[in-house]
Design a protein around this motif. Structure first.
Motif, PDB file in Angstrom:
ATOM      1  N   ARG A  34       0.823  -1.202   0.000  1.00 53.24           N
ATOM      2  CA  ARG A  34       0.000   0.000   0.000  1.00 53.24           C
ATOM      3  C   ARG A  34       0.861   1.257   0.000  1.00 53.24           C
ATOM      4  O   ARG A  34       0.606   2.211  -0.739  1.00 53.24           O
ATOM      5  N   ALA A  35       1.904   1.261   0.832  1.00 55.18           N
ATOM      6  CA  ALA A  35       2.794   2.427   0.882  1.00 55.18           C
ATOM      7  C   ALA A  35       3.524   2.612  -0.447  1.00 55.18           C
ATOM      8  O   ALA A  35       3.688   3.740  -0.933  1.00 55.18           O
ATOM      9  N   MET A  36       3.987   1.539  -1.053  1.00 53.26           N
ATOM     10  CA  MET A  36       4.667   1.632  -2.349  1.00 53.26           C
ATOM     11  C   MET A  36       3.742   2.251  -3.393  1.00 53.26           C
ATOM     12  O   MET A  36       4.145   3.107  -4.193  1.00 53.26           O
ATOM     13  N   SER A  37       2.479   1.839  -3.396  1.00 54.13           N
ATOM     14  CA  SER A  37       1.524   2.372  -4.370  1.00 54.13           C
ATOM     15  C   SER A  37       1.232   3.838  -4.093  1.00 54.13           C
ATOM     16  O   SER A  37       1.138   4.663  -5.009  1.00 54.13           O
ATOM     17  N   GLN A  38       1.119   4.190  -2.803  1.00 51.58           N
ATOM     18  CA  GLN A  38       0.775   5.555  -2.423  1.00 51.58           C
ATOM     19  C   GLN A  38       1.847   6.551  -2.847  1.00 51.58           C
ATOM     20  O   GLN A  38       1.545   7.660  -3.282  1.00 51.58           O
ATOM     21  N   PHE A  39       3.117   6.141  -2.731  1.00 47.84           N
ATOM     22  CA  PHE A  39       4.196   7.075  -3.039  1.00 47.84           C
ATOM     23  C   PHE A  39       4.717   6.915  -4.463  1.00 47.84           C
ATOM     24  O   PHE A  39       5.693   7.551  -4.855  1.00 47.84           O
ATOM     25  N   GLY A  40       4.075   6.068  -5.234  1.00 51.86           N
ATOM     26  CA  GLY A  40       4.354   5.994  -6.669  1.00 51.86           C
ATOM     27  C   GLY A  40       5.760   5.577  -7.029  1.00 51.86           C
ATOM     28  O   GLY A  40       6.328   6.115  -7.983  1.00 51.86           O
ATOM     29  N   ILE A  41       6.333   4.656  -6.290  1.00 50.86           N
ATOM     30  CA  ILE A  41       7.685   4.180  -6.625  1.00 50.86           C
ATOM     31  C   ILE A  41       7.565   3.078  -7.672  1.00 50.86           C
ATOM     32  O   ILE A  41       6.927   2.054  -7.437  1.00 50.86           O
ATOM     33  N   HIS A  42       8.151   3.300  -8.837  1.00 49.16           N
ATOM     34  CA  HIS A  42       8.098   2.331  -9.922  1.00 49.16           C
ATOM     35  C   HIS A  42       9.517   2.028 -10.385  1.00 49.16           C
ATOM     36  O   HIS A  42      10.353   2.938 -10.477  1.00 49.16           O
ATOM     37  N   PRO A  43       9.812   0.799 -10.664  1.00 50.20           N
ATOM     38  CA  PRO A  43      11.158   0.460 -11.147  1.00 50.20           C
ATOM     39  C   PRO A  43      11.340   0.883 -12.600  1.00 50.20           C
ATOM     40  O   PRO A  43      10.381   1.106 -13.326  1.00 50.20           O
ATOM     41  N   GLY A  44      12.597   0.957 -12.992  1.00 49.26           N
ATOM     42  CA  GLY A  44      12.904   1.250 -14.388  1.00 49.26           C
ATOM     43  C   GLY A  44      13.762   2.472 -14.561  1.00 49.26           C
ATOM     44  O   GLY A  44      14.495   2.593 -15.546  1.00 49.26           O
TER      45      GLY A  44
END
Length: 962
Positions: free
Chosen positions: A232-242
């Motif tokens: 949930r926290a990863m989605s909330q802060f918009g961290i995306h690999p690449g």
């Protein structure tokens, strides 16, 4: 007074300058002194407040520490070694700042160089992240417990990201303490910033970030106790690999790993029939302590060699495999000190949903530890090497055997302070009172002395830890904590308010147990410390000692990071959290009672292994005689594992070949009881190996049975017309010869004669390498194949003090010293009838060549020289004086085995040269008979089965209280 900051800066600058020298030869003291003089000329204010001798000794150690060579086993596949072709195109910014960070931490330069070499070899065996093609690589790195595996994979992570890997997942342990500790280490060595929670705006630079802050790494987990992966926290802060590299340090927990899978499903840049996935997103998974929790403990069935596709693996294993399966470019590397469970994974295990299992099919790397590493062999000693005839003596002065923890030392005892068998409601009572036993009181006193002595040596800012590991039960741990608190309070009051009388016992202990050991070891970085200085330091340090209860129910943590400036002095009490992966900084005193015969559990519990610069002489291990003996057995197995690695690398063996060998190795299989329970069936093969008895029963019945069996065999050989030599002799190159005076050799004996002997011979239940029953079954299996049909038998004579009659032959016995010696002064050791008699090694390596003629001996010597064992120490470069036993056995025909009989002496001449006395150290009426069997190599060797019966409690899973 030494200025610690000035001395640290001088050491760092000197190491940085000396590290630029690329010569292969070690630095001389003169070169080091010249560099230090140049720096002191530039910074004259440092001359007075530093210890020049300490600086020179430290730098000498940093640049002279020997590190051996790694061993690598590779699959014979079409993988291209891509690193050299891309080396000049890679910037290496992360690696270079990590390398500088290690120099600042005063890691030996030779160890830094070895780390660079090993991580290069691992990197080129991973998939090339710059290519567009899919890859799925599986490997494993094996290193000693507490030898620097975290530092090794941090270096590999830095290089992998430099080369183009975008996502790094580090799987680490099963509890929050260990996960947080690993995150902190990676903050310092890889991220370069303190990994704060995502809702905190600022984070200061740390470690490598203080060297080059321009490199930016994203993190999806943080260093706090509850900083594990949160979808949930990863989605909330918009961290995306690449974009920037992304690090996740993840606990091996089914729910957490499910969260990682959910994140992949919600952010994947591609999809297939099984859902969202990542394409062209190179992933490196580091599995720390890969033999813990990652193994599929469910039994998968195979039909005609095909794995059951509907098999459901254990939960954590399944989630790891599913994560790997959602990336088309993925490399998985397991790190462990105890690789047996990983090697036992079926190479072809896979399912439709979880894909391939985690067998390290592509590569296994065995990394050497620097010679400054204190491991099982250095601490407990090792058996006599079968090829050199030498043994590691160990450091017995650092080990204190304890026996006051229970009413008796019986393995199933239930009475006393902390008996081997107890439950969660146990009340620890010593002599009827709720207090620690005298040995634990002595251990706490020892720790206080260590803290004080290290302060005198200028190590006041270093952490100091004491480990107390006595029970699996958390409720019992809490009761122990209270008793330890009372004991520490009493000690503190004695130091602060007891005057010279209160200090009396501490002074006696220092002068009797510590000062003599420092003098005996004479380590260059451990100078003597006078009692007067220790006494003054004790008054300043004893009140700084803290107590921490480390288990799943306690809120206590080992807050080393918060005490970095001044050092933490801590007594840690716990169970599993202290037994697996967690590093105790500056560990010096351990009090260890836990009983288990599982190889991996014993190794991982050995938190006292590691590096002890400047205080090895002060370290103490309080444990039982039983456990000390098991650790020596582990030392033998560890050395054998390394030798097998080297041998198999020499013949370009694959990881799958190594797995097959370990599964049937007589030493490694017996000691690798990882993942095995009571009644587990094992299979073993002795081809190309040597088996010998080193543990003997001394009851009259067994001794007489074995002497009679040996007598009957010799009488049968004498009456059967078998070729016989007294005082056998073999010609050698250069006109030399080897002669076995006082011995007797028979050649061409039938297999049934040897089998009849083994059927009657009784070996001790602890003689794992030489069970007469298992040996006989192996020989019978080979006889059915047309091998081991003829035998040479050597009855070995020696220089023992008592004569022995074997049939009509009267001869001198063979003297073998009891393990641990006879004692330094009278009264000498006496082993009574009924006790065990244990020796380090039975065979003299030379005896295996008694039936090897000159040409075969020369061929074995040629092979030995062509395939020398890898150097483990700086002084290992001696040319071999005789052929390796491995190559000697290859010269013998598969049809021919060698049986060696050793009638052992019961008496020894002891005392000074001018006043020797004959001492009957073995108080028995009949001499023990030792047996050794040298088996020829065979391409048709079969394995035989036997059953492991674990004599300890089957419920050895830790932290089990509900």
């Amino acid at each position: 007074m030494i200025d610690q900051d000035a001395q640290a800066q001088l050491l760092e600058l000197a190491q940085l300058r000396l590290a630029q020298r690329n010569a292969a030869e070690p630095l001389s003291r003169e070169e080091i002194a010249h560099t230090v003089d140049q720096l002191l000329a530039a910074f004259p204010e440092w001359r007075e407040p530093i210890s020049l001798e300490t600086v020179l000794a430290t730098l000498g150690s940093l640049f002279s520490t020997f590190v051996g060579e790694e061993s690598v086993l590779r699959a014979h596949d079409n993988h291209m070694l891509w690193l050299d072709g891309r080396r000049d195109q890679i910037g290496w910014r992360l690696w270079e700042r990590y390398r500088t960070h290690l120099i600042r931490k005063r890691m030996p330069q030779t160890a830094i160089n070895a780390l660079g070499r090993v991580t290069d070899r691992a990197l080129e065996l991973l998939g090339d992240p710059s290519g567009s093609g899919a890859f799925n690589r599986r490997g494993m790195v094996v290193g000693d417990v507490q030898s620097g595996k975290t530092g090794n994979y941090t270096g590999l992570v830095c290089k992998a990201v430099d080369a183009g890997y975008k996502v790094i997942i580090v799987l680490t342990g099963m509890n929050n303490n260990l996960r947080s500790q690993t995150q902190i280490r990676l903050d310092e060595g890889f991220i370069g910033k303190i990994s704060v929670p995502m809702d905190e705006a600022t984070s200061r630079f740390v470690g490598v970030g203080e060297i080059d802050p321009s490199v930016i790494v994203d993190w999806g987990t943080n260093r706090t106790e509850k900083g594990d992966f949160n979808h949930r926290a990863m989605s909330q802060f918009g961290i995306h690999p690449g974009g920037r590299p992304l690090l996740l340090v993840v606990k091996k927990n089914g729910s957490v790993l499910n969260g990682v899978l959910e994140w992949i499903r919600s952010t994947g840049n591609s999809s297939d029939q099984q859902g969202p996935r990542f394409a062209h997103m190179p992933l490196l998974v580091i599995d720390d302590e890969a033999d813990q929790a990652s193994i599929d403990t469910k039994q998968q069935s195979f039909n005609g060699g095909v794995a059951d596709p509907d098999h459901q693996p254990s939960r954590i294993n399944a989630r790891i495999r599913q994560i790997l399966g959602r990336f088309d470019q993925v490399s998985y590397v397991g790190y462990t000190a105890t690789p047996f469970a990983n090697i036992f994974i079926h190479p072809d295990a896979e399912t439709g949903n979880e894909f391939q299992d985690l067998f390290p099919r592509d590569f296994i790397i065995n990394i050497p530890a620097p010679e400054t590493y204190v491991g099982p062999s250095r601490l407990f000693g090792s058996a006599v090497d079968e090829e050199t005839g030498e043994a590691e003596p160990g450091l017995p002065a650092l080990i204190e055997e304890i026996d006051d923890y229970a009413a008796s030392t019986a393995r199933r005892e239930t009475r006393g302070w902390m008996p081997p068998v107890h439950k969660t409601d146990h009340i620890p009572l010593y002599d009827g009172r709720e207090c620690v036993p005298p040995t634990l009181e002595r251990a706490i006193e020892s720790f206080a002395l260590v803290v004080a002595a290290r302060r005198v040596r200028g190590q006041s800012r270093q952490h100091n830890s004491m480990l107390i590991h006595v029970t699996r039960w958390k409720a019992v741990q809490r009761r122990v904590v209270q008793q330890i608190r009372e004991a520490l309070d009493a000690l503190t009051n004695a130091v602060r308010y007891g005057g010279s009388e209160g200090m009396g016992p501490l002074r006696e202990r220092w002068e009797a147990d510590f000062a003599p050991v420092t003098a005996e070891l004479a380590l260059p970085d451990c100078p003597p410390v006078a009692w007067e200085d220790v006494e003054a330091a004790l008054r300043a340090t004893v009140e700084s000692i803290r107590i921490r209860e480390i288990n799943g129910s306690s809120a206590d943590v080992l807050d080393y990071e918060q005490n970095r400036e001044n050092g933490l002095n801590v007594i840690a009490i716990g169970g599993d959290k202290l037994a697996r992966g967690l590093t105790l900084e500056g560990l010096s005193v351990s009090y260890f009672l836990r009983g288990t015969t599982m190889y991996d559990t014993l190794m991982q519990m050995g938190r006292w292994f590691g590096y002890r610069p400047g205080y090895l002489d002060l370290c103490r291990l309080f444990t039982t005689g039983d456990l000390a003996e098991w650790y020596e057995h582990i030392a033998i197995a560890s050395e054998e594992l390394r030798r097998e690695f080297d041998r198999m690398e020499a013949i370009r063996a694959r990881p799958i070949d190594f797995g097959l060998r370990v599964r049937s190795h007589p030493t490694l299989t017996v000691t690798s009881r990882a993942k095995m329970r009571h009644g587990t069936e094992l299979r073993v093969s002795f081809a190309g190996d040597v088996s010998e008895t080193t543990v003997f029963a001394t009851d009259d019945r067994t001794l007489q049975t074995n002497l009679t069996a040996a007598t009957d065999l010799i009488e049968r050989l004498q009456s059967s017309g078998t070729v016989y030599w007294a005082n056998p002799e073999q010609a050698r190159e250069g006109g030399r010869s080897h002669r076995w005076d006082g011995s007797h050799l028979w050649s061409g004996a039938p297999a049934d004669a040897v089998l009849g002997f083994l059927d009657r011979f009784s070996t001790h239940e602890d003689a794992s390498r030489a069970s007469a029953n298992v040996l006989a079954r192996y020989i019978r299996r080979q006889v059915q194949l047309g091998e081991l049909s003829r035998w040479n038998v050597l009855l070995v004579g020696g220089e023992g003090r008592d004569e022995v009659s074997i049939g009509s032959i009267r001869m001198n016995s063979v003297l073998r010293q009891p393990k641990g010696g006879y004692g330094e002064t009278p009264p000498w050791l006496t082993i009574a009838a009924g006790d065990r008699f244990v020796i380090r090694r039975l065979l003299n390596p030379r005896d295996e060549a008694v039936d090897v003629e000159a040409a075969a001996y020369a061929a074995a010597m040629t092979e030995t020289i062509a395939n020398p064992p890898k150097r483990r120490r700086a002084d290992d470069e001696r040319a071999p004086a005789q052929p390796s036993g491995v190559y000697l056995r290859r010269q013998r025909s598969p049809e021919t085995g060698l049986l060696l009989l050793y009638p052992l002496s019961r008496r020894a001449l002891l005392g000074p040269e001018d006043a020797r006395v004959e001492h009957p150290f073995l108080d028995v009426a009949v001499p023990p008979i030792g047996i050794g069997i040298s088996f020829p190599a065979s391409n048709r060797a079969q394995s035989v089965s036997y059953v492991v019966n674990n004599i300890y409690a089957a419920d050895d899973d830790d932290e089990g209280e509900t």
